[in-house]
Design a protein around this motif. Structure first.
Motif, short mmCIF file in Angstrom:
data_model
loop_
_atom_site.label_atom_id
_atom_site.label_comp_id
_atom_site.label_asym_id
_atom_site.label_seq_id
_atom_site.Cartn_x
_atom_site.Cartn_y
_atom_site.Cartn_z
N ASP A 140 0.83 -1.20 0.00
CA ASP A 140 0.00 0.00 0.00
C ASP A 140 0.87 1.25 0.00
N THR A 141 1.94 1.24 0.78
CA THR A 141 2.84 2.39 0.79
C THR A 141 3.44 2.61 -0.59
N ARG A 142 3.86 1.54 -1.23
CA ARG A 142 4.42 1.65 -2.58
C ARG A 142 3.38 2.21 -3.56
N GLY A 143 2.13 1.76 -3.42
CA GLY A 143 1.09 2.23 -4.31
C GLY A 143 0.82 3.72 -4.16
N LYS B 21 -5.96 2.40 -5.89
CA LYS B 21 -7.24 2.00 -5.32
C LYS B 21 -7.14 0.69 -4.55
N GLY B 22 -5.91 0.23 -4.31
CA GLY B 22 -5.71 -1.05 -3.65
C GLY B 22 -5.08 -2.04 -4.62
N THR B 23 -4.53 -3.13 -4.06
CA THR B 23 -3.84 -4.11 -4.87
C THR B 23 -3.92 -5.48 -4.22
N LEU C 144 5.71 3.38 -13.18
CA LEU C 144 5.03 3.68 -11.93
C LEU C 144 3.68 2.96 -11.85
N ARG C 145 3.00 2.87 -12.97
CA ARG C 145 1.72 2.15 -12.96
C ARG C 145 1.94 0.70 -12.57
N GLN C 146 2.98 0.10 -13.11
CA GLN C 146 3.29 -1.29 -12.79
C GLN C 146 3.84 -1.42 -11.37
N TYR C 147 4.73 -0.53 -11.00
CA TYR C 147 5.40 -0.60 -9.69
C TYR C 147 4.39 -0.46 -8.55
N GLY C 148 3.44 0.47 -8.69
CA GLY C 148 2.47 0.69 -7.63
C GLY C 148 1.16 -0.02 -7.84
N ASP C 149 1.01 -0.77 -8.94
CA ASP C 149 -0.25 -1.42 -9.31
C ASP C 149 -1.38 -0.39 -9.34
N LEU C 150 -1.16 0.65 -10.12
CA LEU C 150 -2.10 1.76 -10.19
C LEU C 150 -3.21 1.46 -11.19
N ALA C 151 -4.34 2.15 -11.00
CA ALA C 151 -5.47 2.05 -11.93
C ALA C 151 -5.11 2.77 -13.23
#
Length: 532
Positions: free
Chosen positions: A173-176, A220-222, A207-214
């Motif tokens: 979550d911190t990474r996201g 929004k969570g991962t 960054l999208r991949q690293y943080g599992d971003l929408a």
């Protein structure tokens, strides 16, 4: 002037320096003239089998540094005697099993009552894969190793008032959230002075991949942080747990523990000897033929003006006074204890020995059923801060009925305060923390044993606080005292993990011993230059 004539001139010069100033002055002169090589502490010195023929060495202290010294010197032809004050060898390498006695200054003796097969490494309990010095001796001594599970993402960090959070959620979550913040900064042009258009085009997908971003670059969570519903049969789809609030994450007192695995000494893979850390000590005992005298408490050290050493000691079993004479001594006794022993070292050496305060460290172990495994915790640590520090889960015996749970491992100022508490209070505090991590399981913790290293005879602390004498942290210690004690003083040498850049690790003891052995062998080889 030819090479032969230059050699004669240097020999005469050094003989005169040695005659007037002693071996220490001549040794320093040889260093200044470049006549002695540099000593490395990364591998055993390559010594001929007869390098020490006719020379006697007494090793004071039977910890890892002392055992490495005896092992290597014996193989180089030195006559070696090792004196150890305790009835066991190993120093801080100490494994407790059912029936073991724990004696501490000012406390009643504890008798360990663990279930069959359980043990607690009271001192070092893991070996990083890059500690090649120690691992090389495990190979030489046929000490079987197994993987030590140093981290479990199913474990927790916890603090009073801040609650419990699973490690995988804290990390991911911190990474996201941080990935989302950085992505926003990049998209708004806040980093245009630092990033080219091409850089931005590469960074945002990462960054999208690293943080599992929408897709909109929000977090929004991962599923990396854990599952509210695991994938199952038919249409039981995986569903991620809700993310923790960013404010709660960055405000949690233990959030720094999410970086634990990044520490160079904590990165996988880690090892442990099968059956306990003292299997390494047993390997040295099998391999060393020289006398390993236990129960020998050193009472006096004399260097006799550089003409060899004379060591007086008390046989603790009989009380008899005894004496050993040798050409050289390797002294691995912890500095806090060495400062109390009558000696004839130079005053600046005595002052250096007495100048470094000891640190504090505590461990508390319990015999318990493996309730933590029902939470998918197999090895690793939960971080709780405070005076107890952390909870450490066993890596060995997985799925067996019982395990040794380390419910306290803390060092530093908080450990100093904790060690002042009565032992029942220490046990109660450790039990309380486990109950907060694993509600309802306090009563499962049985047969506690407490180790306050500041109270352990012949240690009185785990390692010195070199950081108070110079240097900022492990790996960067430096001070006049540190450098002074890492030099030979006539026939006396100091060695041990406490004189390395990693005083809390056995690798430090190995490196220090190997460096000292090389220096001693060089002194034997080159002493003829001074007529000694």
């Amino acid at each position: 002037m030819g090479d032969w004539e230059m050699g004669i001139s240097r020999r005469l010069l050094l003989q005169r320096i040695g005659a007037s100033g002693g071996y220490g002055a001549a040794y320093s002169a040889m260093r200044a003239l470049g006549l002695l090589g540099a000593f490395a502490g990364t591998a055993p010195p390559a010594l001929a089998a007869d390098a020490g023929a006719g020379k006697r060495v007494v090793v004071l202290g039977g910890g890892i540094a002392g055992l490495v010294s005896a092992y290597e010197l014996e193989r180089a032809g030195f006559s070696v005697t090792l004196l150890e004050a305790r009835e066991r060898l190993g120093g801080r390498n100490w494994t407790l099993r059912d029936g073991s006695k724990v004696e501490m200054v000012g406390e009643d003796t504890q008798t360990v009552a663990f279930s069959d097969g359980l043990y607690m490494n009271a001192g070092p309990a893991r070996i990083p894969s890059h500690h090649e010095g120690l691992l090389s001796y495990c190979r030489k001594l046929d000490v079987p190793l197994e993987v030590e599970i140093n981290s479990s993402r199913s474990a927790y960090f916890w603090a009073e008032g801040a609650g419990r959070l699973q490690m995988r959620q804290g990390v991911n979550d911190t990474r996201g959230y941080l990935s989302e913040l950085l992505a926003k900064a990049v998209s708004r042009g806040a980093l245009d002075q630092d990033l080219s258009v091409e850089d931005k085009e590469k960074l945002l997908p990462f960054l999208r991949q690293y943080g599992d971003l929408a897709p909109d670059m929000s977090f929004k969570g991962t599923e990396r942080s854990g599952l509210a519903q695991p994938p199952g049969a038919a249409d039981q789809f995986a569903r991620a747990r809700a993310p923790a609030a960013f404010r709660d994450l960055i405000g949690h007192p233990q959030i720094g523990s999410t970086l634990f695995e990044d520490n160079i000494n904590m990165q996988a893979t880690m090892f442990q000897p099968v059956g306990g850390m003292d299997r390494i000590v047993a390997g040295f005992e099998r391999a060393i033929a020289s006398p390993l005298v236990r129960g020998a408490e050193v009472t006096r050290i004399r260097t006799q003006g550089g003409r060899g050493v004379q060591i007086a000691y008390r046989d603790r079993a009989s009380g008899a006074a005894r004496r050993v004479e040798a050409d050289y001594a390797i002294i691995t006794i912890p500095l806090a204890l060495l400062a109390r022993i009558d000696n004839d070292f130079d005053k600046e050496v005595q002052a250096a020995i007495a100048s470094v305060p000891n640190d504090f460290s505590n461990k508390i172990g319990f015999d318990a059923p493996r309730f933590w495994e029902k939470e998918q915790i197999y090895g690793g640590l939960s971080f709780v801060g405070g005076e107890t520090g952390l909870v450490w889960y066993p890596s060995n015996g997985l799925h067996s009925p019982r395990g040794m749970l380390l419910a306290c491992y803390g060092s530093g100022p908080r450990a100093e305060a904790f060690a002042r508490r009565p032992l029942p209070e220490q046990v109660a505090m450790a039990r309380h923390v486990v109950g907060r991590l694993h509600p309802g399981h306090e009563a499962d913790l049985t047969n506690p044993v407490v180790v306050n290293w500041s109270k352990i005879p012949f240690n009185l602390g785990p390692w010195p606080r070199w950081g108070e004498r110079g240097g900022a942290q492990e790996g960067h210690f430096d001070s006049r005292e540190y450098r002074l004690l890492n030099r030979p003083h006539g026939p006396a040498y100091f060695a041990g993990a406490h004189l390395s850049q990693t005083p809390g690790w056995q690798e430090g003891a190995v490196c220090s011993a190997q460096r000292t052995i090389a220096a001693l062998a060089a002194q034997v080889r080159d002493r003829s230059l001074t007529g000694g």
